[in-house]
Design a protein around this motif. Sequence first.
Motif, PDB file in Angstrom:
ATOM      1  N   SER A 114       0.852  -1.188   0.000  1.00  0.00           N
ATOM      2  CA  SER A 114       0.000   0.000   0.000  1.00  0.00           C
ATOM      3  C   SER A 114       0.887   1.237   0.000  1.00  0.00           C
ATOM      4  N   LEU A 115       0.338   2.342  -0.519  1.00  0.00           N
ATOM      5  CA  LEU A 115       1.084   3.596  -0.586  1.00  0.00           C
ATOM      6  C   LEU A 115       0.151   4.758  -0.300  1.00  0.00           C
ATOM      7  N   ARG A 116       0.719   5.800   0.349  1.00  0.00           N
ATOM      8  CA  ARG A 116      -0.020   7.050   0.498  1.00  0.00           C
ATOM      9  C   ARG A 116      -0.027   7.789  -0.830  1.00  0.00           C
ATOM     10  N   PHE A 117      -0.950   8.748  -0.957  1.00  0.00           N
ATOM     11  CA  PHE A 117      -1.056   9.517  -2.193  1.00  0.00           C
ATOM     12  C   PHE A 117       0.286  10.158  -2.538  1.00  0.00           C
ATOM     13  N   SER A 118       0.948  10.738  -1.541  1.00  0.00           N
ATOM     14  CA  SER A 118       2.221  11.423  -1.779  1.00  0.00           C
ATOM     15  C   SER A 118       3.313  10.457  -2.208  1.00  0.00           C
ATOM     16  N   GLU A 119       3.224   9.206  -1.778  1.00  0.00           N
ATOM     17  CA  GLU A 119       4.216   8.202  -2.172  1.00  0.00           C
ATOM     18  C   GLU A 119       3.906   7.639  -3.559  1.00  0.00           C
ATOM     19  N   LEU A 120       2.662   7.675  -3.914  1.00  0.00           N
ATOM     20  CA  LEU A 120       2.228   7.087  -5.182  1.00  0.00           C
ATOM     21  C   LEU A 120       2.423   8.024  -6.362  1.00  0.00           C
ATOM     22  N   LYS A 121       2.283   9.327  -6.132  1.00  0.00           N
ATOM     23  CA  LYS A 121       2.301  10.303  -7.228  1.00  0.00           C
ATOM     24  C   LYS A 121       3.736  10.711  -7.591  1.00  0.00           C
ATOM     25  N   PRO A 122       4.136  10.538  -8.841  1.00  0.00           N
ATOM     26  CA  PRO A 122       5.445  11.053  -9.280  1.00  0.00           C
ATOM     27  C   PRO A 122       5.456  12.582  -9.280  1.00  0.00           C
ATOM     28  N   ASP A 123       6.597  13.154  -9.099  1.00  0.00           N
ATOM     29  CA  ASP A 123       6.712  14.610  -9.009  1.00  0.00           C
ATOM     30  C   ASP A 123       6.329  15.307 -10.311  1.00  0.00           C
ATOM     31  N   GLU A 124       6.471  14.631 -11.450  1.00  0.00           N
ATOM     32  CA  GLU A 124       6.256  15.308 -12.734  1.00  0.00           C
ATOM     33  C   GLU A 124       4.776  15.536 -13.053  1.00  0.00           C
ATOM     34  N   TYR A 125       3.857  14.946 -12.285  1.00  0.00           N
ATOM     35  CA  TYR A 125       2.440  15.120 -12.567  1.00  0.00           C
ATOM     36  C   TYR A 125       1.787  16.090 -11.581  1.00  0.00           C
ATOM     37  N   GLU A 126       0.909  16.937 -12.092  1.00  0.00           N
ATOM     38  CA  GLU A 126       0.142  17.814 -11.225  1.00  0.00           C
ATOM     39  C   GLU A 126      -0.851  16.991 -10.410  1.00  0.00           C
ATOM     40  N   ASN A 127      -1.157  17.482  -9.207  1.00  0.00           N
ATOM     41  CA  ASN A 127      -2.079  16.763  -8.330  1.00  0.00           C
ATOM     42  C   ASN A 127      -3.422  16.502  -8.995  1.00  0.00           C
ATOM     43  N   LYS A 128      -3.955  17.506  -9.695  1.00  0.00           N
ATOM     44  CA  LYS A 128      -5.287  17.384 -10.288  1.00  0.00           C
ATOM     45  C   LYS A 128      -5.311  16.304 -11.361  1.00  0.00           C
ATOM     46  N   LEU A 129      -4.303  16.277 -12.227  1.00  0.00           N
ATOM     47  CA  LEU A 129      -4.235  15.284 -13.293  1.00  0.00           C
ATOM     48  C   LEU A 129      -4.070  13.889 -12.709  1.00  0.00           C
ATOM     49  N   PHE A 130      -3.165  13.765 -11.771  1.00  0.00           N
ATOM     50  CA  PHE A 130      -2.912  12.453 -11.174  1.00  0.00           C
ATOM     51  C   PHE A 130      -4.148  11.953 -10.424  1.00  0.00           C
ATOM     52  N   ASP A 131      -4.793  12.853  -9.695  1.00  0.00           N
ATOM     53  CA  ASP A 131      -5.975  12.482  -8.926  1.00  0.00           C
ATOM     54  C   ASP A 131      -7.096  11.988  -9.849  1.00  0.00           C
ATOM     55  N   TYR A 132      -7.222  12.611 -11.017  1.00  0.00           N
ATOM     56  CA  TYR A 132      -8.248  12.188 -11.976  1.00  0.00           C
ATOM     57  C   TYR A 132      -8.062  10.721 -12.363  1.00  0.00           C
ATOM     58  N   HIS A 133      -6.823  10.347 -12.693  1.00  0.00           N
ATOM     59  CA  HIS A 133      -6.573   8.976 -13.139  1.00  0.00           C
ATOM     60  C   HIS A 133      -6.640   7.991 -11.976  1.00  0.00           C
ATOM     61  N   LEU A 134      -6.248   8.416 -10.800  1.00  0.00           N
ATOM     62  CA  LEU A 134      -6.370   7.551  -9.635  1.00  0.00           C
ATOM     63  C   LEU A 134      -7.841   7.266  -9.336  1.00  0.00           C
ATOM     64  N   LYS A 135      -8.687   8.294  -9.427  1.00  0.00           N
ATOM     65  CA  LYS A 135     -10.118   8.099  -9.195  1.00  0.00           C
ATOM     66  C   LYS A 135     -10.736   7.183 -10.246  1.00  0.00           C
ATOM     67  N   GLN A 136     -10.218   7.237 -11.476  1.00  0.00           N
ATOM     68  CA  GLN A 136     -10.714   6.333 -12.516  1.00  0.00           C
ATOM     69  C   GLN A 136     -10.419   4.882 -12.148  1.00  0.00           C
ATOM     70  N   LEU A 137      -9.239   4.632 -11.611  1.00  0.00           N
ATOM     71  CA  LEU A 137      -8.891   3.274 -11.185  1.00  0.00           C
ATOM     72  C   LEU A 137      -9.741   2.836 -10.000  1.00  0.00           C
ATOM     73  N   LEU A 138     -10.082   3.779  -9.128  1.00  0.00           N
ATOM     74  CA  LEU A 138     -10.976   3.465  -8.012  1.00  0.00           C
ATOM     75  C   LEU A 138     -12.371   3.097  -8.523  1.00  0.00           C
ATOM     76  N   ARG A 139     -12.873   3.866  -9.507  1.00  0.00           N
ATOM     77  CA  ARG A 139     -14.191   3.578 -10.084  1.00  0.00           C
ATOM     78  C   ARG A 139     -14.207   2.227 -10.793  1.00  0.00           C
ATOM     79  N   ASP A 140     -13.086   1.899 -11.431  1.00  0.00           N
ATOM     80  CA  ASP A 140     -12.998   0.624 -12.144  1.00  0.00           C
ATOM     81  C   ASP A 140     -12.700  -0.546 -11.220  1.00  0.00           C
ATOM     82  N   LYS A 141     -12.562  -0.244  -9.913  1.00  0.00           N
ATOM     83  CA  LYS A 141     -12.311  -1.267  -8.880  1.00  0.00           C
ATOM     84  C   LYS A 141     -11.009  -2.025  -9.111  1.00  0.00           C
ATOM     85  N   LEU A 142     -10.022  -1.315  -9.656  1.00  0.00           N
ATOM     86  CA  LEU A 142      -8.673  -1.870  -9.781  1.00  0.00           C
ATOM     87  C   LEU A 142      -7.808  -1.458  -8.591  1.00  0.00           C
ATOM     88  N   VAL A 143      -8.162  -0.329  -7.975  1.00  0.00           N
ATOM     89  CA  VAL A 143      -7.471   0.188  -6.795  1.00  0.00           C
ATOM     90  C   VAL A 143      -8.523   0.501  -5.742  1.00  0.00           C
TER      91      VAL A 143
END
Length: 219
Positions: free
Chosen positions: A17-46
């Motif tokens: 398991s990882l915290r959001f800050s550990e999971l997100k690479p520095d090169e991505y903005e929070n908003k963009l990264f959060d969008y794709h993370l939420k998509q994986l949550l909706r798809d029940k992959l994460v």
Amino acid sequence: MHHIQQKILMRLAFNDSLRFSELKPDEYENKLFDYHLKQLLRDKLVEKDQTGNYTLTAVGRQVGIRNLTVAKSGPQAHTILFLAVRAGANGPWLLYKRLVHPLKDRIGFMHASPVIGNSLETAASQELLSKTGLTADFAVKGSGIFEMWSRENLESFTHFVLLYSQDISGQLQPSHSHAEYFWAEGPDFNSPDMLPNMPVLVDKLADNQLFFIQKTFNL
């Protein structure tokens, strides 16, 4: 799948398991990264656990493994069922025309997918009924691996199992938006609009012996 989502799955594949800050690479903005993370949550992959950390679901773990395998060794063959259906020993063949890519507008045998907990024969019968309204009992005739290339581009890479039935009942009532199903009397399996594997599959059916074949086709 978007490349950011693939990176999330691959990162979690190496960690329980990882915290959001550990999971997100520095090169991505929070908003963009959060969008794709939420998509994986909706798809029940994460999923997000009680501590607020992110972890892979059972389905996500399987997808993560596939991502790692592809990254290391290139595209992997996926398993499909080819359903060769004929109305009697000498009757017309049930064929379908693909309406989407890859291999758009090519004609061949309909496809099905294996189903966990079901035999291949049962999965084939259920898919036939669902997509065409027809009922049939299938028998496994052989298997193999096919690659299809268009110039230097891989169009299809499949591990297949061929199933056959000639004892059909019901009326053809197609119900799928991605394919056009039809009966074909005496089709020319070597015609340019056929999938290039069709002559091979029909010849193997005529041999009436269990087979395995590996073949590459150029479109």
